[in-house]
Design an enzyme around this catalytic site. Structure first.
Site, PDB file in Angstrom:
ATOM      1  N   HIS A  49       0.841  -1.209   0.000  1.00 16.42           N
ATOM      2  CA  HIS A  49       0.000   0.000   0.000  1.00 16.42           C
ATOM      3  C   HIS A  49       0.866   1.246   0.000  1.00 16.42           C
ATOM      4  O   HIS A  49       0.938   1.926   1.024  1.00 16.42           O
ATOM      5  CB  HIS A  49      -0.903  -0.013   1.228  1.00 16.42           C
ATOM      6  CG  HIS A  49      -2.071   0.911   1.123  1.00 16.42           C
ATOM      7  ND1 HIS A  49      -2.040   2.207   1.554  1.00 16.42           N
ATOM      8  CD2 HIS A  49      -3.315   0.703   0.653  1.00 16.42           C
ATOM      9  CE1 HIS A  49      -3.223   2.762   1.379  1.00 16.42           C
ATOM     10  NE2 HIS A  49      -4.017   1.865   0.829  1.00 16.42           N
ATOM     11  N   PHE A  50       1.486   1.639  -0.932  1.00 14.41           N
ATOM     12  CA  PHE A  50       1.669   1.092  -2.267  1.00 14.41           C
ATOM     13  C   PHE A  50       3.156   0.986  -2.505  1.00 14.41           C
ATOM     14  O   PHE A  50       3.893   1.869  -2.078  1.00 14.41           O
ATOM     15  CB  PHE A  50       1.026   2.009  -3.307  1.00 14.41           C
ATOM     16  CG  PHE A  50      -0.450   2.211  -3.092  1.00 14.41           C
ATOM     17  CD1 PHE A  50      -1.367   1.267  -3.521  1.00 14.41           C
ATOM     18  CD2 PHE A  50      -0.918   3.340  -2.442  1.00 14.41           C
ATOM     19  CE1 PHE A  50      -2.739   1.455  -3.344  1.00 14.41           C
ATOM     20  CE2 PHE A  50      -2.288   3.532  -2.258  1.00 14.41           C
ATOM     21  CZ  PHE A  50      -3.199   2.584  -2.702  1.00 14.41           C
TER      22      PHE A  50
END
Length: 150
Positions: A49-50
Site C-alpha cells: 500500500h503502495f
C-alpha cells in the site's frame, strides 16, 4: 500524565503489527488524550500500500485513534491498572470521517481524542490525526465495552 510503550502495552491487548500507539504525551483520564504514532517504512502494510508510493491506509489511522481512545477511557483518578482480560473494547461506529492528506513513512502522527460520552457500555469520541500541525484525518468514533463469555 504520560505513558511510554511499556505502559501502553500493559493497557492495550494489541501487539505487532496491530499496536499503533507509540507514546502518550498528554492524558486527562476520562476526558482526552494526545498520543504519538511514528510511521516507519518498516510497517508491514507499506509492502502492498503502495510499493511505488507508500501511504498509510486510512483505516489504520482510524484504528490508531481508537486505540488512543481506549487508553484513557477506563482510567479513574489516575489508577493506571492493567487491562481486564475479561473485557473487550470494540470499535462499532465511525462517522463523519475525512482524510485530508496522505501519511507517509517518516511522518509522526499526533493522535488527539476527546471524549463526548463515556458509559459502562458505549463510548463516543471526537478524534483527529495531525502531521506537522496539519490535520490528516478526523472522525467521530463509537466503541462498545463487552464482558467476554468464558
Amino acid at each position: 500524565m504520560e505513558l511510554n510503550i511499556q505502559d501502553i502495552m500493559k493497557r492495550l491487548p494489541h501487539r505487532y503489527p496491530m499496536l499503533l500507539v507509540d507514546r502518550v504525551i498528554e492524558m486527562i483520564p476520562g476526558k482526552s488524550i494526545v498520543a504519538i504514532k511514528n510511521v516507519s517504512i518498516n510497517e508491514p502494510f507499506f509492502n502492498g500500500h503502495f510499493p511505488h508510493f507508500p501511504v498509510m491506509p486510512g483505516v489504520l489511522i482510524v484504528e490508531a485513534l481508537a486505540q488512543s481512545a481506549a487508553l484513557f477511557s477506563f482510567i479513574d483518578d489516575g489508577n493506571l491498572g492493567k487491562i481486564d482480560i475479561n473485557t473487550a473494547y470494540y470499535l462499532v461506529g465511525i462517522d463523519e470521517t475525512r482524510f485530508r492528506r496522505p501519511v507517509v513513512p517518516g511522518d509522526q502522527l499526533r493522535l488527539e481524542v476527546d471524549a463526548e460520552r463515556l458509559s459502562r457500555s458505549i463510548c463516543k469520541y471526537k478524534a483527529r490525526a495531525l502531521v506537522d500541525s496539519k490535520i490528516v484525518a478526523e472522525t467521530k468514533l463509537m466503541c462498545a465495552i463487552r464482558k467476554l463469555d468464558n
